[in-house]
Scaffold this motif. Structure first.
Motif, PDB file in Angstrom:
ATOM      1  N   GLN A 351       0.808  -1.100   0.077  1.00 25.09           N
ATOM      2  CA  GLN A 351       0.015  -0.154   0.061  1.00 25.09           C
ATOM      3  C   GLN A 351       0.888   1.289   0.023  1.00 25.09           C
ATOM      4  N   VAL A 352       2.032   1.261   0.797  1.00 24.01           N
ATOM      5  CA  VAL A 352       2.778   2.426   0.950  1.00 24.01           C
ATOM      6  C   VAL A 352       3.600   2.648  -0.447  1.00 24.01           C
ATOM      7  N   TYR A 353       4.024   1.753  -0.896  1.00 23.33           N
ATOM      8  CA  TYR A 353       4.677   1.661  -2.323  1.00 23.33           C
ATOM      9  C   TYR A 353       3.712   2.442  -3.246  1.00 23.33           C
ATOM     10  N   LYS A 354       2.374   1.759  -3.550  1.00 20.82           N
ATOM     11  CA  LYS A 354       1.714   2.146  -4.354  1.00 20.82           C
ATOM     12  C   LYS A 354       1.294   3.560  -4.156  1.00 20.82           C
ATOM     13  N   ALA A 355       1.022   4.063  -2.779  1.00 20.78           N
ATOM     14  CA  ALA A 355       1.094   5.507  -2.694  1.00 20.78           C
ATOM     15  C   ALA A 355       1.991   6.314  -3.100  1.00 20.78           C
ATOM     16  N   ALA A 356       3.295   5.945  -2.990  1.00 17.80           N
ATOM     17  CA  ALA A 356       4.539   6.763  -2.930  1.00 17.80           C
ATOM     18  C   ALA A 356       4.919   6.710  -4.445  1.00 17.80           C
ATOM     19  N   THR A 357       4.472   5.821  -5.256  1.00 16.17           N
ATOM     20  CA  THR A 357       4.940   5.948  -6.695  1.00 16.17           C
ATOM     21  C   THR A 357       3.726   5.891  -7.771  1.00 16.17           C
ATOM     22  N   THR A 358       2.658   6.349  -7.197  1.00 12.09           N
ATOM     23  CA  THR A 358       1.423   6.521  -8.089  1.00 12.09           C
ATOM     24  C   THR A 358       1.253   8.017  -8.715  1.00 12.09           C
ATOM     25  N   ARG A 359       1.323   8.031 -10.063  1.00  8.13           N
ATOM     26  CA  ARG A 359       1.272   9.472 -10.745  1.00  8.13           C
ATOM     27  C   ARG A 359      -0.092   9.999 -10.529  1.00  8.13           C
ATOM     28  N   VAL A 360      -0.242  11.362 -10.362  1.00 10.14           N
ATOM     29  CA  VAL A 360      -1.617  12.108 -10.446  1.00 10.14           C
ATOM     30  C   VAL A 360      -1.554  12.934 -11.589  1.00 10.14           C
ATOM     31  N   SER A 361      -2.836  12.909 -12.469  1.00  9.43           N
ATOM     32  CA  SER A 361      -2.681  13.724 -13.631  1.00  9.43           C
ATOM     33  C   SER A 361      -2.766  15.557 -13.154  1.00  9.43           C
ATOM     34  N   THR A 362      -2.271  16.139 -13.985  1.00  9.08           N
ATOM     35  CA  THR A 362      -2.344  17.577 -13.598  1.00  9.08           C
ATOM     36  C   THR A 362      -3.592  18.275 -13.375  1.00  9.08           C
ATOM     37  N   SER A 363      -4.739  17.821 -14.216  1.00  9.93           N
ATOM     38  CA  SER A 363      -6.027  18.477 -13.897  1.00  9.93           C
ATOM     39  C   SER A 363      -6.658  17.925 -12.795  1.00  9.93           C
ATOM     40  N   GLU A 364      -6.327  16.808 -12.296  1.00 11.93           N
ATOM     41  CA  GLU A 364      -6.715  16.340 -10.805  1.00 11.93           C
ATOM     42  C   GLU A 364      -6.324  17.214  -9.723  1.00 11.93           C
ATOM     43  N   LEU A 365      -4.955  17.465  -9.910  1.00 10.80           N
ATOM     44  CA  LEU A 365      -4.125  18.194  -8.694  1.00 10.80           C
ATOM     45  C   LEU A 365      -4.659  19.572  -8.647  1.00 10.80           C
ATOM     46  N   ASN A 366      -5.159  20.323 -10.182  1.00 11.76           N
ATOM     47  CA  ASN A 366      -5.631  21.634 -10.028  1.00 11.76           C
ATOM     48  C   ASN A 366      -7.091  21.538  -9.437  1.00 11.76           C
ATOM     49  N   ARG A 367      -7.705  20.517  -9.692  1.00 15.13           N
ATOM     50  CA  ARG A 367      -9.049  20.414  -9.134  1.00 15.13           C
ATOM     51  C   ARG A 367      -9.075  20.535  -7.687  1.00 15.13           C
ATOM     52  N   VAL A 368      -8.126  19.705  -7.203  1.00 15.33           N
ATOM     53  CA  VAL A 368      -7.930  19.594  -5.498  1.00 15.33           C
ATOM     54  C   VAL A 368      -7.355  21.195  -4.982  1.00 15.33           C
ATOM     55  N   LEU A 369      -6.596  21.289  -5.584  1.00 12.70           N
ATOM     56  CA  LEU A 369      -5.975  22.592  -5.241  1.00 12.70           C
ATOM     57  C   LEU A 369      -6.951  23.805  -5.276  1.00 12.70           C
ATOM     58  N   GLN A 370      -7.839  23.980  -6.186  1.00 12.35           N
ATOM     59  CA  GLN A 370      -8.934  25.118  -6.479  1.00 12.35           C
ATOM     60  C   GLN A 370      -9.732  24.911  -5.269  1.00 12.35           C
TER      61      GLN A 370
END
Length: 481
Positions: A351-370
C-alpha cells in the motif's frame, strides 16, 4: 547509484563546527553556544548547500593536548575521520593560529594524509580574506578557504569547490545500481538488537540473515531478494545504529552511513522499534533521517507480545507524543520472533509503495488545489493576497507537488501543512512524505515601461499644460489676496 561523499568537520572546541553543520544541513540539529566542548558525539546530517548531495558529520572539538583529551571524544573524532571522504579542518580567524591548531594539523598529516584535507578559516566576516588566511598557510595543508559559518559568507562557494573535486571520486566507489527486476526495495533499519534480522527471516520464511541476541551481529547492509504472492521484493537489512559513544569496532563505525545509504536506495523504509524499551532519542534521530530520504515509511513496533496491557497503552501514548512529526506513517505492532502481525506487514508495504509511486494527472491536482483554495484562502501578506494559479506533479517517491503563483514564496508553514493534508487525503498518499514546492510566476511587465501611442502622448501634454495653468492661476489668486 552514486554514493554520497561523507564530509567530516574537525577542529578545536568553539571554532564553529556545529554552526557550519547547521548551515550546511539547513537545520538546528547541532547545539550551538559560545561554550567549548559542547558537541561530544558524532552528529550526522544530509548536506543541502552546494551542487552535489553529501553527508555531513559534526564532531566534538579536539584540544590538541594528548593528556587532556577525553578518550571517548577523541575516539569519536577519529571514527568520523576514518569514515569520511573529505576532511574540513576548521580554525578560528579571529583568534588566529594556535598551538592546538598546529598539533591537530600534524595529527591529520600523519594519520590521514591519503584523504583530501581542507583548512576553513571561520569567523572572518568583515575582514580582508588575504590577511585572515595568511598565517594558516604554515599548517602545510594547502591554501586555506575563508568563510563565515554564522553569516553564510563564502560557504556555498567553498563547498562547491571542494565537492567538485571529491564527488567524482566518490562516484568511482559508487553503490551498486539497484536491479530494475529487484521489485519493491524495502530497507529495514533500527537500533541494534531491536529484531531487524529476525523480522527479515520471518518475512522470507528461512534463516537467511544471522540473528543473535547481541547488538551489532549484522555488520553490513545485506540484500535479500525473494518473491511472495507473485510480488518481487528486495529486503535490505542494515547494521544497527548503536549509541555512538559505544562504538569501538571499526566495522560498526559505518552503521549510520550504511543506514542512510540503504534508505536512499529503497522504495519503502521499515523502522523497527523495540516496544519493550520504548521510544528512544536514537529512534527519533533515525526517523528524522528516514523523513529526509523522502521514502515511504512504516513504523514497526517489535516485541509487542512481551508487553502487558498497561505497557502497551504507555507505548502507544509515547508514540503519539514523540512521533508527532511523522503522523502520516502507519504503525504496525508485531512480534518478529513468533510471527505475530508479520504477514500483514506485506499488505502495508504494498500500500505504501503504491501510494509513493502513483502518478496523478495535472487536471486532478488543479481540481483539488482550487477546492482547497475555496475552502480556506491563503493568508494576506503585506496587505496583498497570495495567488496560487496552477499545480503539477514534480516527482514521485516522495510525491512532489509544484505550485506556481504570485508571492507563493511567502506562504506560511501552517498553510503548507494544510495543503499537504488536503493532497494526502485526496490522493491516498498514506505512509509517504508529501513535498510541496513553490515557484513564483515571473511578471512579464517587470522592468518594462509602457510605450505610449502618439494620441496618448498628445493627451498627456494637454493634461500637463492644463495642470500648469491651474497652478499658476492659484498662485496669482493667492498673491492678489
Amino acid at each position: 547509484m552514486s554514493r554520497k561523499p561523507v564530509v567530516a568537520l574537525v577542529g578545536r572546541p568553539n571554532v564553529g563546527k556545529s554552526t557550519l553543520f547547521n548551515r550546511l544541513t539547513k537545520s538546528r540539529d547541532a547545539i550551538v553556544a559560545d561554550y567549548p566542548g559542547l558537541t561530544r558525539d558524532r552528529q550526522y546530517g544530509t548536506g543541502k548547500v552546494g551542487k552535489y548531495p553529501y553527508i555531513v558529520v559534526d564532531t566534538g572539538g579536539l584540544s590538541g593536548e594528548e593528556a587532556g583529551v577525553n578518550p571517548l571524544m577523541e575516539q569519536q573524532v577519529i571514527a568520523a575521520l576514518e569514515e569520511a571522504d573529505v576532511i574540513l579542518f576548521l580554525v578560528d580567524g579571529q583568534a588566529g593560529l594556535t598551538p592546538a591548531d598546529e598539533q591537530i594539523a600534524a595529527m591529520l598529516r600523519q594519520k590521514f594524509a591519503h584523504k583530501p584535507i581542507y583548512v576553513l578559516v571561520n569567523k572572518a566576516e568583515g575582514r580582508d580574506p588575504d590577511v585572515v588566511k595568511a598565517e594558516f598557510y604554515q599548517l602545510g595543508l594547502g591554501e586555506p578557504l575563508v568563510i563565515s559559518a554564522e553569516h553564510g559568507d563564502h560557504v556555498r562557494e567553498a563547498i562547491d569547490y571542494i565537492l567538485e573535486i571529491v564527488a567524482p571520486k566518490a562516484d568511482e566507489d559508487e553503490a551498486p545500481e539497484p536491479d530494475d527486476d529487484s521489485g519493491i526495495r524495502v530497507a529495514v533499519v533500527g537500533r541494534p538488537n531491536v529484531g531487524k534480522s529476525t523480522l527479515i527471516n520471518r518475512m522470507i520464511g528461512e534463516e537467511r540473515v544471522v540473528a543473535y541476541d547481541m547488538p551489532g551481529t549484522t555488520r553490513d547492509s545485506i540484500r535479500v531478494p525473494f518473491e511472495r504472492d507473485g510480488v518481487k521484493y528486495t529486503l535490505i537489512d542494515t547494521a544497527g545504529v548503536r549509541r555512538r559513544k559505544k562504538v569501538y569496532d571499526k566495522i560498526e563505525k559505518f552503521s549510520v552511513i550504511k543506514a542512510i545509504e540503504a534508505m536512499d536506495q529503497a522504495h519503502v523504509v521499515v523502522l523497527v522499534i523495540d516496544g519493550s524499551e520504548g521510544i528512544t532519542d536514537q529512534d527519533q534521530t533515525l526517523l528524522g533521517h528516514a523523513l529526509e530520504s523522502g521514502r515511504g515509511l512504516i513504523i514497526a513496533i517489535n516485541k509487542w507480545d512481551n508487553l502487558d496491557p498497561d505497557q502497551r497503552r504507555q507505548v502507544k501514548a509515547d508514540l503519539d507524543l514523540k512521533l508527532q512529526f511523522a503522523d502520516f506513517a502507519p504503525r504496525h505492532f508485531i512480534s518478529a520472533l513468533h510471527g505475530t502481525g508479520v504477514g500483514n506487514l506485506f499488505d502495508m508495504i504494498r500500500q505504501v509503495y503504491k501510494a509513493a509511486t502513483t502518478r496523478v494527472s495535472t487536471s486532478e491536482l488543479n481540481r483539488v488545489l482550487q477546492q482547497a483554495l475555496l475552502e480556506h484562502q491563503p493568508p494576506m501578506v503585506s496587505g496583498r493576497r497570495i495567488k496560487m494559479r496552477y499545480a503539477h506533479l514534480g516527482g514521485i517517491n516522495p510525491p512532489t507537488v509544484v505550485i506556481h503563483g504570485n508571492m507563493v514564496d511567502r506562504v506560511p508553514q501552517h498553510y503548507t501543512r494544510y495543503l499537504t493534508n488536503v493532497f494526502r487525503k485526496a490522493f491516498g498518499w498514506e505512509g509517504t512524505p508529501v513535498k510541496i514546492e513553490y515557484r513564483v510566476t515571473d511578471n512579464p511587465f517587470e522592468g518594462k515601461r509602457t510605450k505610449l501611442s502618439e494620441r496618448q502622448i498628445r493627451r498627456k501634454r494637454k493634461l500637463m499644460a492644463f495642470v500648469k495653468q491651474k497652478k499658476k492661476a492659484l498662485q496669482r489668486k493667492k498673491r492678489g489676496k
